[in-house]
Motif scaffolding. Sequence first.
Motif, PDB file in Angstrom:
ATOM      1  N   LEU B  52       0.587  -1.167  -0.049  1.00  0.00           N
ATOM      2  CA  LEU B  52       0.005   0.092   0.005  1.00  0.00           C
ATOM      3  C   LEU B  52       0.662   1.180   0.014  1.00  0.00           C
ATOM      4  O   LEU B  52       0.394   2.267  -0.277  1.00  0.00           O
ATOM      5  CB  LEU B  52      -0.892   0.059   1.290  1.00  0.00           C
ATOM      6  N   LYS B  53       2.076   1.005   0.218  1.00  0.00           N
ATOM      7  CA  LYS B  53       3.159   2.246   0.339  1.00  0.00           C
ATOM      8  C   LYS B  53       3.726   2.300  -0.898  1.00  0.00           C
ATOM      9  O   LYS B  53       4.350   3.440  -1.248  1.00  0.00           O
ATOM     10  CB  LYS B  53       4.098   2.090   1.419  1.00  0.00           C
ATOM     11  N   SER B  55       5.856   2.444  -4.702  1.00  0.00           N
ATOM     12  CA  SER B  55       5.719   2.585  -6.249  1.00  0.00           C
ATOM     13  C   SER B  55       6.850   1.991  -6.997  1.00  0.00           C
ATOM     14  O   SER B  55       7.078   2.363  -7.963  1.00  0.00           O
ATOM     15  CB  SER B  55       5.574   4.071  -6.304  1.00  0.00           C
ATOM     16  N   TYR B 128      -6.211   3.687   3.993  1.00  0.00           N
ATOM     17  CA  TYR B 128      -4.851   3.776   4.450  1.00  0.00           C
ATOM     18  C   TYR B 128      -4.124   4.604   3.360  1.00  0.00           C
ATOM     19  O   TYR B 128      -3.094   5.252   3.676  1.00  0.00           O
ATOM     20  CB  TYR B 128      -4.033   2.314   4.358  1.00  0.00           C
ATOM     21  N   VAL B 129      -4.156   4.031   1.910  1.00  0.00           N
ATOM     22  CA  VAL B 129      -3.459   4.768   0.869  1.00  0.00           C
ATOM     23  C   VAL B 129      -3.502   6.366   0.771  1.00  0.00           C
ATOM     24  O   VAL B 129      -2.745   6.969   0.720  1.00  0.00           O
ATOM     25  CB  VAL B 129      -3.753   4.148  -0.342  1.00  0.00           C
ATOM     26  N   ASN B 134       0.389   8.099   6.103  1.00  0.00           N
ATOM     27  CA  ASN B 134       0.842   6.755   5.994  1.00  0.00           C
ATOM     28  C   ASN B 134       2.069   6.746   4.749  1.00  0.00           C
ATOM     29  O   ASN B 134       2.814   5.704   4.485  1.00  0.00           O
ATOM     30  CB  ASN B 134      -0.156   5.882   5.461  1.00  0.00           C
ATOM     31  N   SER B 136       2.007   6.929   1.478  1.00  0.00           N
ATOM     32  CA  SER B 136       1.949   5.909   0.480  1.00  0.00           C
ATOM     33  C   SER B 136       2.360   6.758  -0.809  1.00  0.00           C
ATOM     34  O   SER B 136       2.139   8.024  -1.006  1.00  0.00           O
ATOM     35  CB  SER B 136       0.621   5.711   0.134  1.00  0.00           C
ATOM     36  N   THR B 138       1.725   5.527  -3.809  1.00  0.00           N
ATOM     37  CA  THR B 138       0.729   5.533  -5.311  1.00  0.00           C
ATOM     38  C   THR B 138      -0.619   6.273  -4.871  1.00  0.00           C
ATOM     39  O   THR B 138      -1.405   5.848  -5.630  1.00  0.00           O
ATOM     40  CB  THR B 138       0.613   4.041  -5.369  1.00  0.00           C
ATOM     41  N   ALA B 139      -0.540   6.993  -3.924  1.00  0.00           N
ATOM     42  CA  ALA B 139      -1.774   7.774  -3.459  1.00  0.00           C
ATOM     43  C   ALA B 139      -2.285   8.591  -4.627  1.00  0.00           C
ATOM     44  O   ALA B 139      -3.721   8.809  -4.994  1.00  0.00           O
ATOM     45  CB  ALA B 139      -1.684   8.601  -2.201  1.00  0.00           C
ATOM     46  N   TYR B 152      -6.638  13.397   0.941  1.00  0.00           N
ATOM     47  CA  TYR B 152      -5.232  13.110   1.089  1.00  0.00           C
ATOM     48  C   TYR B 152      -4.576  14.643   1.601  1.00  0.00           C
ATOM     49  O   TYR B 152      -4.046  14.365   2.370  1.00  0.00           O
ATOM     50  CB  TYR B 152      -4.801  12.627  -0.456  1.00  0.00           C
ATOM     51  N   CYS B 191      -2.477   0.139  -5.100  1.00  0.00           N
ATOM     52  CA  CYS B 191      -3.290   1.133  -4.054  1.00  0.00           C
ATOM     53  C   CYS B 191      -4.765   0.695  -4.072  1.00  0.00           C
ATOM     54  O   CYS B 191      -5.228   1.278  -3.063  1.00  0.00           O
ATOM     55  CB  CYS B 191      -3.032   2.584  -4.585  1.00  0.00           C
TER      56      CYS B 191
END
Lengths: 314, 609
Positions: B52-53, B55, B128-129, B134, B136, B138-139, B152, B191
């Motif tokens: 989830l984090k 890329s 989570y994303v 967090n 991430s 790929t948010a 976000y 994601c």
Amino acid sequence: MLKYLAKRMAQSILTLFIIITIVFSLLRLMPDEGYLGAAAEKMSTEQQEVYLTNLGLRDPLLVQLKNFYVNLFQGDLGESITYRTDVPVVDIIADKMIYSILFGLGAVVLSLLVGVPLGILMAQFKGRWLDRLGTGYIVIIVAVPAMVYFLMIQMYISSWIGLPMLFDEYNPKSFILPLICMALGPIASYAMWMRRYMVDELNKDYIKLARAKGVTERTIMFRHVMRNAFIPMAQYLPATILFTITGSIYIESLFSIPGMGGLLVDAIQRQDNNVVQGLVLVFSSLGIIGLILGDLLMAIVDPRIKLGKGDSVR
Amino acid sequence: MKKYLLVLACMFALVLAACSDDSADSGTAGDSGKPQEYRTVYSGEIKTLNYLKTSETNEFAVAANLVDGLIEYDEYGIVKPGLATEWEHNDDASVWTFKIREGAKWVDHEGKEVADVVAQDFVDGLNYVLDAKNESSTAWIATVVKNGDAFYNGEVTDFQQVGVKALDDYTLEYTLEGSTPYFLSMLNYVCFFPVNGAFLAETGEAFGTTRENFLYNGSYILDKFEPQNERVLVKNKTYWDKDNVKIDRIRYKYNKEAATVAPELFLRGEIDGASIPTSILDEWLKAEDKKDVVRQNTNNFYTYFYALNFDPQFDAEFAPENWKVAVNNKDFRKSLFHGLDRISAMLTMEPYNPENLISNTITPKNFVDVAGVDYTLLAPLKAISENDSFNKELAAQHKEAAMKALEGKVTFPVKVVLPYNSGSPEWANRSQVVEQQLENLLGKDYIDVELYAGPATGFLGEVRRPGKFSMIEANWGPDFADPSTYTDPFTVGGTYNKPELAEGYNAEYDKLVEAAKVEVEPAKRYELFAKAEAFLIEEAFVIPYAVGGGGYVASKLNPFESQYSPFGVTSEKFKGQSILEKPMSNEEYESAKEAWEKERAEALANASK
């Protein structure tokens, strides 16, 4: 003695503090791109800002530094950012240290066991074939780039004597080649220095006197010459042993040993500030401790040295 | 002295004995009924299992085999059900509803069942994303979902207002910011992958740091995860589609010098796949025992191009204003466009089959299609796809026209600042080749190519984004199955060469792209994109150059058995692949590729019916 140690410790802690603060500040000058990795290309500027703020990189430098020292005194070096995300730095370093210590100590022992006797024999038979052979070996090791013979050993010698190319913790055979590679250089340098100090010693007046008195060659060698020749070597021994922790960059990467070698380089390349800070702390401490221990050991083996009056033996 | 040495020797022996403990892994090749095992070495270590984090491609490659998403692809690139069994969307493709597969399980690192996979897992994953704390990376893809970006950025704080809902245990609904006909392909990104919320809350920051702090619902489970040492994947016995998982174990051994040692390890039979660097390729192709085990590697979908800069910000000594006047003349641009010999540039990387990697368009071929007709063959892009841009006569004609038109306005020779990343020796070589080739062809009275070695770290932030170049080799990778993914670098807000600043441009490209983006019907939509891309290339704002990938490998895998997808993670799955008795030769590869292309065209045509 105690006074001397206390003074040296105080100096060391100050040195460490200066080193860490400088490194910490320099790391904050790195470009933001390194923290974003592959996503840098795709994130909008706003998203990048949110991301970097969350990493704490947008706080003023002094605030970041304060947080770092507060955590450090609680024994917390923080978590890795880009090397192994969210894993405590202490865990990363500890896991890898074991392998490096194992191989490092093994190599130190092996090189002492081979290098020192080789140096003694070369001094004893100075100018004869053994001395020439040893000198030849030393010249080759010094002149040929280490990478070249490491690769040769891994590629050709491994298949020639049927040993695995890569390290595998469950296969004892796979320990042999990396250990040999690690010991080749130190063997040469121990032999070279040992021979030099022995030859120096052998030419001294008290040896001539002992010979004239009819003391056996064996007693001269082992009771007088070797002991005195070993004193200058003793000084660097603790540092050598301690620095095995840092691992051998090239050998570890060649044989897939998961040790500390190259960890600092990797962490810098990946801009993992927390790991770099942790490693700098460890390495500088090792260096300082190594020097102090060297001085102490000198004082022990050489009764003429008294610490505390003229301070360091250097 | 002797005594001490003896003690040291004993300690050493003990240490050696201690490390050869026998908790060794089982299932090695010596077993009876030999399970299929794939072994390889790698040099790029993953930093986390937290899908989830991340890329990074090499981390996708691990995650794709451990966790499934809603959809996957077959070997021809046609969407197949994954954890979703069916789906539907509203008329403008802004609301999508998925039925989740019943009976799919989350298991722990020992393969013990922990929970069922349910719709809420996908909601938890996205939550989570999109939670900025967090971190991430790929948010930005997930912001396609309604209020994703607002959440976000902290403008919306209630996740209930974000467009993803579990209607019941097995029904999942996404509401998007707008019409997104290609949304299905975006689900191939990590994601949008599920996560077990309870487990995530329990592990917190430690999620994905070890194989124990991770739950699996994919084809494999991590049997061993020791970064910078070894990673072993074993088949997941509770996997919903386990019959299609043919390789039982995958063993990755880390070696920083993998590029150097892998070919030798392959020859000794210690690994089943290795990249063969060009430096030793010649020897391999000539040696009797090696020439039949080496083959070309497949291309990827990174597109490489030379961008001409309309907003030059480099040092005054290279006369940025002079470049600006010159680059705004179409003939000048066309002279570079037709003057660049892309094959000779490619020889620095691929000396044997350079034309394999050359691309005449920004969007690579085999990316998307209309009823089996490849996007790059749609008019007016077809004419560009089928012709090499390198043409000495045309280059000379345009040079003449440009010199006439720019006389008195521009100082000749025009300085062309061509930067490269000093961390890449290949790129440095290629830049030198391009410099000599262009100057020789067009004449030093016309251009003076100035090479500039940019920094090895932070190159993009130092050189490309601030516009410190006249011409630069750049690349872009796709994010979903739609040509719009290749338009981002060149539309307003892009950080490449700012074509919107070209004189007499009138936002032409942006208008064409906007018109294409609002069209929902695929055939019409793709045609409009093809028109936009043809305009971009025809105006010579960019010079399409190549696609990524390529190179040579010795491998016991058949690349045409793997899932085909130009973006996202399913192409990294081992599922569906088996280990060949012997490595594929290049002839076998060529014929397999030909057969695959034919089958793929048929499959695509059938799928669009």
